[in-house]
Design an enzyme around this catalytic site. Structure first.
Site, PDB file in Angstrom:
ATOM      1  CG  HIS A 154     -33.442  53.869 -51.575  1.00 39.74           C
ATOM      2  ND1 HIS A 154     -33.178  53.265 -50.366  1.00 39.74           N
ATOM      3  CD2 HIS A 154     -32.587  53.294 -52.463  1.00 39.74           C
ATOM      4  CE1 HIS A 154     -32.194  52.382 -50.522  1.00 39.74           C
ATOM      5  NE2 HIS A 154     -31.813  52.386 -51.787  1.00 39.74           N
ATOM      6  CB  SER A 275     -64.173  64.901 -52.609  1.00 38.63           C
ATOM      7  OG  SER A 275     -64.477  65.579 -51.413  1.00 38.63           O
ATOM      8  CE  LYS A 281     -58.746  64.720 -53.034  1.00 43.93           C
ATOM      9  NZ  LYS A 281     -59.444  64.160 -51.874  1.00 43.93           N
ATOM     10  CD  GLU A 288     -57.524  56.272 -52.742  1.00 41.08           C
ATOM     11  OE1 GLU A 288     -57.392  56.702 -51.585  1.00 41.08           O
ATOM     12  OE2 GLU A 288     -58.301  56.801 -53.591  1.00 41.08           O
TER      13      GLU A 288
END
Lengths: 456, 456, 456, 456
Positions: A154, A275, A281, A288
């Protein structure tokens, strides 16, 4: 002029030609088309349907077409499909004898054969790539995986584990993916050539011979099924979809693990990007994109399942659409496997968080009480109260000390403090497949032997 | 050198660059990218963030980049995406002032704006094309649709109808498709530019102005939603999918109607093709391909729905995958609508089968009995027995004659024979939207007024 | 009071309980849950973790719970899931010793085991049912299939075939379906019990023993994979989906064949229904419903693929949703296979249409010319002209006579008239898997041996 | 005895009856069925097709059937569907006059009407529930949302925002969901009753009257479209699917935010559960289940799209399958919206992490340089080097001090330190829709006015 225009008064509209052409997609399998034609000519000659000279002319001509394609020659849209393009070029090169090549076959069985040949190779390559990924995961687990981290359920901290335990969970899923791809290959390893339009041919051909020449295990058993079936494409893409789902789970973990909050791993610069507006970043783009491409493979599967829904026998032009989805599914999945392999091979596992006294050790307290003969459900209840108390007071489980613990249950003894060490907790879990290090080593040995056996 | 490489020690692997590039897909919207930049520069200047001279340089430069793209210049894969490619080229043309264009925006809002601009246009074009198809169906129904054919339920002959009634059933479905596409356009007609990475910008920009310059109704209301939302893409592709489903139903009918067994229509040579092996074939390929491409649009929808499932805010690289599915869905659906329009515009409706005495008239007998005050359920039962009798004896319903019918029920009178004429049967059905010819004419008038109103 | 409430101050809202309960679905596998617990207790006792007396009490208690469930006792929603329900009931029957049963396991591995047990049985039953359908198709082909009909491509008459050839095309597709289901069973035939929450257990258990007691081939190799994997469910439902697609194709043919226009078969009254308004209708509802349920299985597959997309390890509550889709997919598919078997077993094949002179024989003319050494492409062109001529004049191919044919090409000789007989045309097609009757007999023999071998 | 058995010699097999029954699903809309019949009887009487007395008997009878159903009476499987069940029961209550109710309608238009009535109500309820969720998000943002947190892109810390900014991003997506549901309602707000089987009816009925009595805007314009269309179901479920996707994104954030690593929120005990084995767990089950049910709605959509693919006109029994998917999609989505509303309404937002000197402030440094007239791309590069330096040295951005910063670029001045404060950073972002607090307040005002306007 299309080869079938004897009956027509007008030609299809240009828009129809563009709508119906499959060359732009089928170029992907020109090698298979020519290989199929060479095998077919060889068989025709063997069966007396071509003379030795005709066979020689045709095969030499086909080899020249292959060279031209290799060299960059490309069919035009009027050629309709790769079969017409190759045969048309053959005709230009060797004259009317080219027309004899189409004896005892039709475009229906020809394209079915091309796709199967392409598919057998693609299934081999993909299952091989998946096995390399299994091997990378296993290596990473063994070499860097002895880092204590919380295991989650969870997305809540549940129990301490070695990081390697989690990497191997992914590895085993990929083992099944490779096995699925091989099963698909075995099930569909049969040759449609000679099925002709859907009823077979009156010519005395030898379908076993063609099958063997092309490396298939056998000819397909029914000529109508041979040209109408698409479950080989559907099953293979379903295997890709399940694999893509597994990749998406590992990708999701890499993204989570790369966050400031988790800090479990560092992806190499090879597989990260920056970025345009936020200089700090270091984005896990590779992961992704892998996650983002999952739906593309799922979509290809739905495309293919929809394609044949309610379709009567035998060949219908709808079926031409199968290659777009098939090629896209395999190229997407193959790229994802390969990039994931790059990510895992260059991954750095970071030191884990301090788990001393972490609530993730609560099960240990319950197990401790069980080992002192307290029934499990009672133990569970007692520990729940301890956890609630610690949470309220802002304490770690190890901050209570022996006396603190004893206020909740008298069965706690001094050994409980050693028992509560995170590493001891993990190392106690030596049931088969458990989180203990010896279990991880045993799994790695088994995985390496599996993948090296398969890739032989 | 990527624009974001200040922090990195290594560059991404070449394989990662290829895996992550979106240029090959995004080139599709370079016009939108440049239009967005021109509007942005105009607004920046208006707000004092660019001098008049800088604005002029930038806009002139952007126009030159546009000319170069029009003329065939193409970015390379190292450019990563269309925004970087355009800005990079601008920099080469006008020097460092190009860098000022990226003030108060990021690639996140830039790509979101490009996609919205593209989408608004695509929705317009597609709804227009659907309305032309509605118009063709309506024209065909009116001009050729007064042919008596059986209407089917369960593919069993049910009741006689005019062919035009069935063509209009399809037309109304397409009317709703066009309306769905327009609703999607209205809902998503807002401009993300100025949302920057996801938090807006400290610069004093005027988002209403940019929105207006680009033809949007308003700016998007929340900067994070502006870059993260994909429901405009999902809803639009869902509308394409439902439309593709409608096309597949009409295509399936054309295929059925073109068979030797049905012989309802003849497709023009423009939209048919032949067979390489069976010279008599005249295949309804256009319709088959339309039906076959249905799954491709469904697949694109599933792709897009999967894409955002469980994705946290804000921009994630996964989202880059949306364009592949979006562009493919629209180009596929647009081509299908256009080809279907070609098929319908050139369709020949053939004379229908002889329906005198056909079992499809059985309902007429039941209705006749009802008109003589026999309760519906009784009438239904009686007629069932008549049909069974005729089937056994190989008779048409009109072969029984009055006396034959009366052996089943005394309420039959001489008028029943006239009543049984197929044309009389159809023409009795004058309830609103029923199969009678006047109803068809009324629908056509309404459809023509709808489509001409919308396309204004 | 939930078993895990030691730490909580409030209980979940009633709406949350209802939202999260899985009992209504999981009741479907109470037998598996109890079998798993009995095996677990047996193993615990063997390993010294339960005394002989405790084991006896627990197993007797479990058997009583089973009897109660068999007798109609049902858990309430507060029990949350089937495991809690059974354990709660056991506790009521035998007291606190019931608590010892949960030693060395968690609900995560328990439910994983229940599902695998259920799945193994379901895969067996479904593959068996598919094999019965293969057998029915084969029997029907052999007993009624020697009827001359046109074979179709593009739903256009292509070449004459025996009806049996087409039935067998479907049979072979189902053979592969059964094989896919068996492969899924073999790949996932391993036992998760003892994986506990995801890290294994510190107790000295014997997972091989539990696996063997439950009939599995082996324990799962990694405890985290054991509770997190869902590819066994996905792969099995993908196999159902492909099977459902095959059923939809056969169903679509039955519907077409039942139409007035085709009249190829008559479905028995057992599998047809009538109309409330049109008394003459005899609707192929069984086939329509089978076709209509295809999407339901496709939908279940997409449900399951979406479920795990991007899901991190290990157990997440999302995974509970898998059973709804799994159970629905199998019960739907099983019902469709069974009903299709009923339809095929009671099918009447009607006499075929008169194919003498039918354009579907055009290929025969082309083949005839080829046999006279005319190149295939020339022959194809000539025959195209003959077909066009006959179509214009409203003639059959056999109406031209020898002299008529010779006006198109001199190679036609008197033997062409015999050659043009539809039966001769079919019987010439004796290539392996072709339409000739001997090929059909050979396939039937092979199918019968395959299905009887598998079902042993 | 089925009402259509006049022609049949045998009845359908019991298995066929079970396979084909729809009562278990259609019971869901018995209220709509009876409402439709009452309106139909009223219209028939108005048009002279029923006497006043017959109308009265029928309506009274229908009301009694409604009472019986309310009281628990349930049809049996032999009734086939809800229409037959109601009519059969009516017949038992009032005798043969019941048979007159079926004048000028068939089961095809009856079920189409029932589904539309059900759907109009369901769309209303669901859009209302979504608006309540929007309202809860807006309230939570306003009341608890002024907590500084990092905003993320690529799950990397990007820029500081107020937590409320992110909650509102979700709220706007739900605003569009509600709007989509209302559009679907408006597009399909028309009444099929009187379309009969597909050709209308010869009886002089008044379809406008029936439509008005049932609250529809108009009658459907074409009788065949009225019974064959399913795009109202597909569009509505597509809207549910997109909504489910939005819910899954918010759910994923709640799960992430509930982790030990993020600690952004605390879910109330009402919407959390514990573990059977790990006493410390507080699982975000509600959010996980919402995320897990996404695929169920996607699956229902694919089911419905597959259903009509390639389906010819008009009614086919396949179409009966639509309700299973429709009802499941709406009940699942409705439950998810409601539970999500429960979670959000009781959510506690925790204090955010310390963001002073966090790399997420890097953009601020770049913006600072821009404000000193350094071109954006230069600024970006400089700050990249600062971030890399800090990362290597383990420093925060604010640890460098002014002189440290100046070693990277001379444009830094003392004001940069104030500029770097996280709160200042957020509050600078006052562009429309930006992260500044005034923007959040403005959005909340707009959202509250939108949702209260809609729910009027």
């Amino acid at each position: 002029m299309a080869l079938w225009d004897g009956r027509f008064e007008g030609a299809p509209a240009l828009e129809m030609q563009e709508f119906g052409e499959s060359i732009s997609v089928d170029l992907n399998m020109w090698r298979e088309d020519i290989a199929g034609s060479i095998a077919h000519a060889t068989m025709l000659s063997h069966c007396g349907l071509l003379s030795a000279e005709e066979k020689k002319q045709i095969i030499n001509g086909l080899n020249r077409v292959a060279e031209e394609l290799e060299g960059g020659w490309r069919p035009v849209i009027e050629d309709e499909d790769i079969h017409m393009a190759v045969e048309g070029r053959l005709h230009a090169l060797i004259g009317p004898v080219a027309g004899k090549l189409h004896t005892a076959r039709s475009r229906n069985d020809q394209v079915a054969t091309d796709v199967r040949l392409w598919l057998m190779k693609a299934l081999d390559e993909l299952s091989g790539a998946v096995e390399r990924l299994v091997s990378s995961l296993s290596t990473c687990a063994l070499e860097q995986g002895r880092v204590l981290v919380p295991g989650y359920t969870h997305l809540q901290r549940a129990q301490p584990i070695w990081m390697g335990h989690q990497l191997l969970a992914h590895a085993w899923a990929f083992v099944r993916d490779a096995s699925r791809l091989r099963d698909a290959r075995n099930r569909h390893n049969s040759c449609p050539l000679g099925a002709a339009a859907m009823a077979g041919t009156p010519h005395p051909i030898d379908r076993e011979m063609t099958a063997e020449l092309l490396g298939f295990a056998e000819p397909t058993p029914n000529a109508m099924d041979a040209v109408s079936a698409r479950d080989h494409v559907q099953e293979s893409v379903a295997a890709c979809a399940i694999l893509a789902g597994h990749l998406s789970r590992l990708a999701a973990e890499l993204i989570l693990w790369s966050s400031t909050e988790f800090q479990r791993v560092s992806l190499s610069d090879d597989w990260s990007t920056g970025s345009s507006i936020m200089p700090q970043k270091r984005n896990p783009d590779a992961a992704e994109l892998i996650r983002g491409k999952t739906g593309r493979v799922y979509g290809n599967l739905i495309n293919l399942l929809t394609l044949t829904k309610g379709l009567p026998m035998a060949y219908n032009r709808d079926l031409q659409e199968d290659r777009h989805a098939l090629f896209d599914a395999f190229s997407t999945t193959m790229a994802c496997v390969s990039v994931m392999n790059g990510c895992i091979s260059s991954l750095t596992i970071l030191p884990g968080p301090d788990l001393n006294g972490d609530p993730a050790l609560a099960t240990e307290l319950a197990d401790y009480l069980c080992s002192k003969n307290v029934p499990f459900r009672t133990a569970h209840h007692v520990v729940g109260q301890i956890v609630r108390h610690c949470e309220r007071e802002g304490l770690g489980l190890d901050d209570l000390g022996l006396s603190g613990l004893q206020t909740f249950h008298q069965a706690f003894e001094p050994t409980v403090l050693e028992w509560l060490s995170p590493e001891a907790a993990v190392e106690r879990r030596q049931s088969l497949g458990g989180a203990g290090w010896a279990q991880i080593e045993a799994q790695c040995a088994r995985l390496q032997s599996l993948t090296s056996r398969e890739s032989k």
